[in-house]
Design a protein around this motif. Structure first.
Motif, PDB file in Angstrom:
ATOM      1  N   ILE A 160      18.528   9.699  80.319  1.00 24.73           N
ATOM      2  CA  ILE A 160      17.939  10.322  79.137  1.00 24.73           C
ATOM      3  C   ILE A 160      18.920  11.314  78.516  1.00 24.73           C
ATOM      4  CG2 ILE A 160      16.119  11.890  78.342  1.00 24.73           C
ATOM      5  CD1 ILE A 160      14.289  10.500  80.451  1.00 24.73           C
ATOM      6  N   GLN A 161      19.545  12.124  79.345  1.00 23.81           N
ATOM      7  CA  GLN A 161      20.511  13.093  78.827  1.00 23.81           C
ATOM      8  C   GLN A 161      21.681  12.395  78.129  1.00 23.81           C
ATOM      9  OE1 GLN A 161      21.491  15.346  82.299  1.00 23.81           O
ATOM     10  NE2 GLN A 161      19.700  16.679  82.143  1.00 23.81           N
ATOM     11  N   LEU A 162      22.156  11.328  78.726  1.00 24.95           N
ATOM     12  CA  LEU A 162      23.285  10.593  78.160  1.00 24.95           C
ATOM     13  C   LEU A 162      22.902   9.895  76.854  1.00 24.95           C
ATOM     14  CD1 LEU A 162      26.225   9.999  78.980  1.00 24.95           C
ATOM     15  CD2 LEU A 162      25.403   7.882  79.973  1.00 24.95           C
ATOM     16  N   CYS A 163      21.739   9.265  76.842  1.00 32.85           N
ATOM     17  CA  CYS A 163      21.333   8.489  75.672  1.00 32.85           C
ATOM     18  C   CYS A 163      20.902   9.358  74.493  1.00 32.85           C
ATOM     19  CB  CYS A 163      20.204   7.529  76.041  1.00 32.85           C
ATOM     20  SG  CYS A 163      20.765   6.149  77.050  1.00 32.85           S
ATOM     21  N   THR A 164      20.512  10.577  74.740  1.00 30.48           N
ATOM     22  CA  THR A 164      20.114  11.455  73.636  1.00 30.48           C
ATOM     23  C   THR A 164      21.280  12.275  73.101  1.00 30.48           C
ATOM     24  OG1 THR A 164      19.369  13.126  75.219  1.00 30.48           O
ATOM     25  CG2 THR A 164      17.701  11.625  74.333  1.00 30.48           C
TER      26      THR A 164
ATOM     27  N   PHE B 101      26.162   8.349  72.091  1.00 31.51           N
ATOM     28  CA  PHE B 101      25.423   7.228  71.532  1.00 31.51           C
ATOM     29  C   PHE B 101      25.056   7.573  70.095  1.00 31.51           C
ATOM     30  CE2 PHE B 101      24.807   6.453  76.005  1.00 31.51           C
ATOM     31  CZ  PHE B 101      24.811   5.080  76.100  1.00 31.51           C
ATOM     32  N   PRO B 102      25.669   6.931  69.122  1.00 35.51           N
ATOM     33  CA  PRO B 102      25.353   7.234  67.728  1.00 35.51           C
ATOM     34  C   PRO B 102      23.867   7.031  67.431  1.00 35.51           C
ATOM     35  CG  PRO B 102      27.297   5.861  67.870  1.00 35.51           C
ATOM     36  CD  PRO B 102      26.721   5.932  69.250  1.00 35.51           C
ATOM     37  N   LYS B 103      23.367   7.839  66.524  1.00 36.14           N
ATOM     38  CA  LYS B 103      21.950   7.831  66.192  1.00 36.14           C
ATOM     39  C   LYS B 103      21.481   6.466  65.678  1.00 36.14           C
ATOM     40  CE  LYS B 103      18.732  11.068  64.164  1.00 36.14           C
ATOM     41  NZ  LYS B 103      18.607  12.271  63.347  1.00 36.14           N
ATOM     42  N   ARG B 104      22.354   5.741  65.018  1.00 37.97           N
ATOM     43  CA  ARG B 104      21.961   4.443  64.448  1.00 37.97           C
ATOM     44  C   ARG B 104      21.606   3.417  65.516  1.00 37.97           C
ATOM     45  NH1 ARG B 104      27.459   4.981  63.281  1.00 37.97           N
ATOM     46  NH2 ARG B 104      28.780   3.549  64.434  1.00 37.97           N
ATOM     47  N   TYR B 105      22.012   3.647  66.761  1.00 40.84           N
ATOM     48  CA  TYR B 105      21.677   2.723  67.854  1.00 40.84           C
ATOM     49  C   TYR B 105      20.458   3.175  68.656  1.00 40.84           C
ATOM     50  CZ  TYR B 105      26.224   0.667  67.006  1.00 40.84           C
ATOM     51  OH  TYR B 105      27.294   0.049  66.430  1.00 40.84           O
ATOM     52  N   ARG B 106      19.844   4.258  68.256  1.00 44.87           N
ATOM     53  CA  ARG B 106      18.758   4.838  69.036  1.00 44.87           C
ATOM     54  C   ARG B 106      17.615   3.868  69.270  1.00 44.87           C
ATOM     55  NH1 ARG B 106      17.617  10.616  67.603  1.00 44.87           N
ATOM     56  NH2 ARG B 106      19.496  10.785  68.825  1.00 44.87           N
ATOM     57  N   TRP B 107      17.166   3.183  68.237  1.00 45.48           N
ATOM     58  CA  TRP B 107      15.982   2.331  68.384  1.00 45.48           C
ATOM     59  C   TRP B 107      16.317   0.925  68.847  1.00 45.48           C
ATOM     60  CZ3 TRP B 107      12.476   5.575  68.999  1.00 45.48           C
ATOM     61  CH2 TRP B 107      12.428   6.743  68.259  1.00 45.48           C
ATOM     62  N   CYS B 108      17.501   0.456  68.587  1.00 46.30           N
ATOM     63  CA  CYS B 108      17.812  -0.922  68.974  1.00 46.30           C
ATOM     64  C   CYS B 108      18.392  -1.025  70.382  1.00 46.30           C
ATOM     65  CB  CYS B 108      18.746  -1.572  67.969  1.00 46.30           C
ATOM     66  SG  CYS B 108      20.377  -0.836  67.878  1.00 46.30           S
ATOM     67  N   LEU B 109      18.995   0.043  70.896  1.00 46.96           N
ATOM     68  CA  LEU B 109      19.610  -0.058  72.219  1.00 46.96           C
ATOM     69  C   LEU B 109      19.247   1.104  73.146  1.00 46.96           C
ATOM     70  CD1 LEU B 109      21.502  -1.601  74.095  1.00 46.96           C
ATOM     71  CD2 LEU B 109      23.398  -0.332  73.108  1.00 46.96           C
TER      72      LEU B 109
END
Length: 154
Positions: free
Chosen positions: A27-31, A36-44
């Protein structure tokens, strides 16, 4: 008095604790928008986080089952297996993310300051190591249950 490492016994609580660490690190890494660019938040990244949380949730469900008959053992084993399956899915998603973001870093000029910053890179080794630890502990827990409850399946 300490116990020699090879003589220590495994407990399911250790597996639950390690799944918690994996979920929190994920969670810390993905947020972190730098990794992780924001544009990939919902797809990956949301799928990655969901898989990490599912690993922990299924391990917790397995731990909550009190085994007193064969049906309870089968239910506990099913939750353990689901946790391992989610862990395999998480590993695949991690690999996809690493390959995707490695490709993005290579497609841009290497002379930009942001791309040469080592903190921007995904720390896949720490993340993979945590995943390996969780897998080993879940498999050890599953094996310990198999040995402990083998008389219930007769």
């Amino acid at each position: 008095m300490t116990v020699i490492k090879s003589k220590r016994k495994f407990t399911p609580l250790q597996a639950i604790t390690e799944t918690q660490k994996l979920a929190m690190y994920t969670i810390q890494l993905c947020t972190d928008e730098q990794k992780f660019p924001k544009r990939y938040r919902w797809c990956l990244t949301q799928k990655i986080v969901d898989a990490a949380i599912s690993v922990k949730a299924n391990a917790a469900r397995a731990n909550s089952v009190y085994v007193h008959d064969a049906d309870c053992y089968k239910l506990r084993r099913e939750y353990q297996q689901r946790s391992l399956a989610e862990l395999a899915a998480l590993e695949t998603l991690m690999d996809t993310a690493y390959n995707l973001f490695a490709g993005l870093r290579q497609s841009k000029p290497a002379t930009t300051r942001k791309e040469s910053n080592p903190t921007k890179r995904i720390n896949i080794s720490t993340w993979s190591y945590q995943l390996i630890i969780v897998r080993k502990m879940l498999l050890a827990w599953k094996k310990a249950d198999t040995d402990r409850y083998k008389n219930l399946l007769r």
